[in-house]
Write a protein that holds these residues in place. Structure first.
Motif, PDB file in Angstrom:
ATOM      1  N   TRP A  36       0.709  -1.131  -0.014  1.00  0.00           N
ATOM      2  CA  TRP A  36       0.053  -0.145  -0.020  1.00  0.00           C
ATOM      3  C   TRP A  36       0.834   1.446  -0.035  1.00  0.00           C
ATOM      4  O   TRP A  36       0.830   2.178  -0.777  1.00  0.00           O
ATOM      5  N   TYR A  37       2.066   1.323   0.767  1.00  0.00           N
ATOM      6  CA  TYR A  37       2.809   2.284   0.808  1.00  0.00           C
ATOM      7  C   TYR A  37       3.559   2.671  -0.357  1.00  0.00           C
ATOM      8  O   TYR A  37       3.675   3.892  -1.082  1.00  0.00           O
ATOM      9  N   GLY A  71       2.398   1.861  -3.371  1.00  0.00           N
ATOM     10  CA  GLY A  71       1.393   2.395  -4.381  1.00  0.00           C
ATOM     11  C   GLY A  71       1.139   3.649  -4.369  1.00  0.00           C
ATOM     12  O   GLY A  71       0.683   4.384  -5.272  1.00  0.00           O
ATOM     13  N   TRP A  72       1.486   4.614  -3.251  1.00  0.00           N
ATOM     14  CA  TRP A  72       1.522   5.938  -3.008  1.00  0.00           C
ATOM     15  C   TRP A  72       2.506   6.631  -3.428  1.00  0.00           C
ATOM     16  O   TRP A  72       2.497   7.987  -3.499  1.00  0.00           O
ATOM     17  N   GLN A  73       3.769   6.009  -3.519  1.00  0.00           N
ATOM     18  CA  GLN A  73       4.981   6.636  -3.840  1.00  0.00           C
ATOM     19  C   GLN A  73       5.066   7.184  -5.267  1.00  0.00           C
ATOM     20  O   GLN A  73       4.587   6.331  -6.170  1.00  0.00           O
ATOM     21  N   LYS A 119      11.046   3.770  -5.630  1.00  0.00           N
ATOM     22  CA  LYS A 119       9.931   2.873  -5.715  1.00  0.00           C
ATOM     23  C   LYS A 119      10.220   1.704  -6.507  1.00  0.00           C
ATOM     24  O   LYS A 119       9.542   0.523  -6.279  1.00  0.00           O
TER      25      LYS A 119
END
Length: 220
Positions: free
Chosen positions: A42-43, A45-47, A53
């Motif tokens: 989840w983390y 995916g937001w980067q 990444k």
């Protein structure tokens, strides 16, 4: 210790109404890795897109491969040894427990394999390994057309997302059922996953605490 001796040792724990230390170690190690993977994925995916990444997804994939290896070892161990009786398998809770168990085993393989497919469609020379230790090859997708690689990426990503969401919902359901056993039914299912010594008297993990017979005086 030979495999036969290890199985007999574990069965001794089951006869005392608890899970063996090997089973407990598998359970908590894989639970920790799965929760880490859900949070870390989840983390990532937001980067923003970039090298960090990309390296993060490499780590994410390698941890997933470690889960697949542990899942294989756990399945092989589980095929050689049973577990203490926890619930009536014909009851609703017994059937629900079986469905959750099957789903978790499915996710141990579906998530790493779909992640492996996605990673293998990326244009990269970064190698994969299991937990950063055991080398693991990429799938030979570089010989396929770009269009086919793109479709494989989309199919794998869709499957990955669906399995992630269902697993994310199954985990609190599994934990809630364990708490229900402890708080409402007052049995030994949850404590048996922490107590490596277990009850001295034979019993099953799902049985209620021994309150003694009518002929016995109450214990102090």
């Amino acid at each position: 210790m030979s495999l036969v001796a290890a199985i007999e040792w574990a069965e001794g724990h089951h006869r005392r109404g608890l899970y063996s230390p090997i089973g407990v170690a598998f359970h908590w190690a894989m639970a920790a890795l799965m929760i880490f993977q859900l949070g870390y994925g989840w983390y990532l995916g937001w980067q923003p897109a970039g090298g960090d990444k990309y390296l993060g997804y490499q780590t994410h994939t390698e941890v997933g491969l470690a889960i697949m290896l542990l899942g294989t070892l756990r399945f092989l161990w589980r095929s050689q040894i049973g577990t203490p009786d926890t619930v009536d398998e014909s009851s609703f809770s017994g059937r629900a427990s079986h469905v959750l168990e099957v789903w978790f085993y499915f996710s141990f393989f579906a998530l790493p394999i779909s992640g492996w497919v996605m990673w293998s469609t990326l244009p990269s020379n970064l190698p994969l390994s299991i937990a950063g230790v055991i080398p693991f090859p990429n799938l030979p997708f570089d010989q396929l057309s770009e269009g086919l690689q793109h479709r494989l990426m989309q199919w794998a990503a869709t499957a990955h997302v669906w399995v992630v969401w269902i697993t994310a919902l199954a985990i609190p359901g599994h934990a809630g059922a364990a708490v229900l056993h402890y708080v409402v039914k007052r049995d030994r299912v949850l404590p048996s996953m922490f107590d490596l010594n277990g009850p001295q008297a034979p019993g099953v993990a799902g049985s209620a605490p021994d309150k003694g017979s009518a002929d016995e005086p109450p214990r102090a």
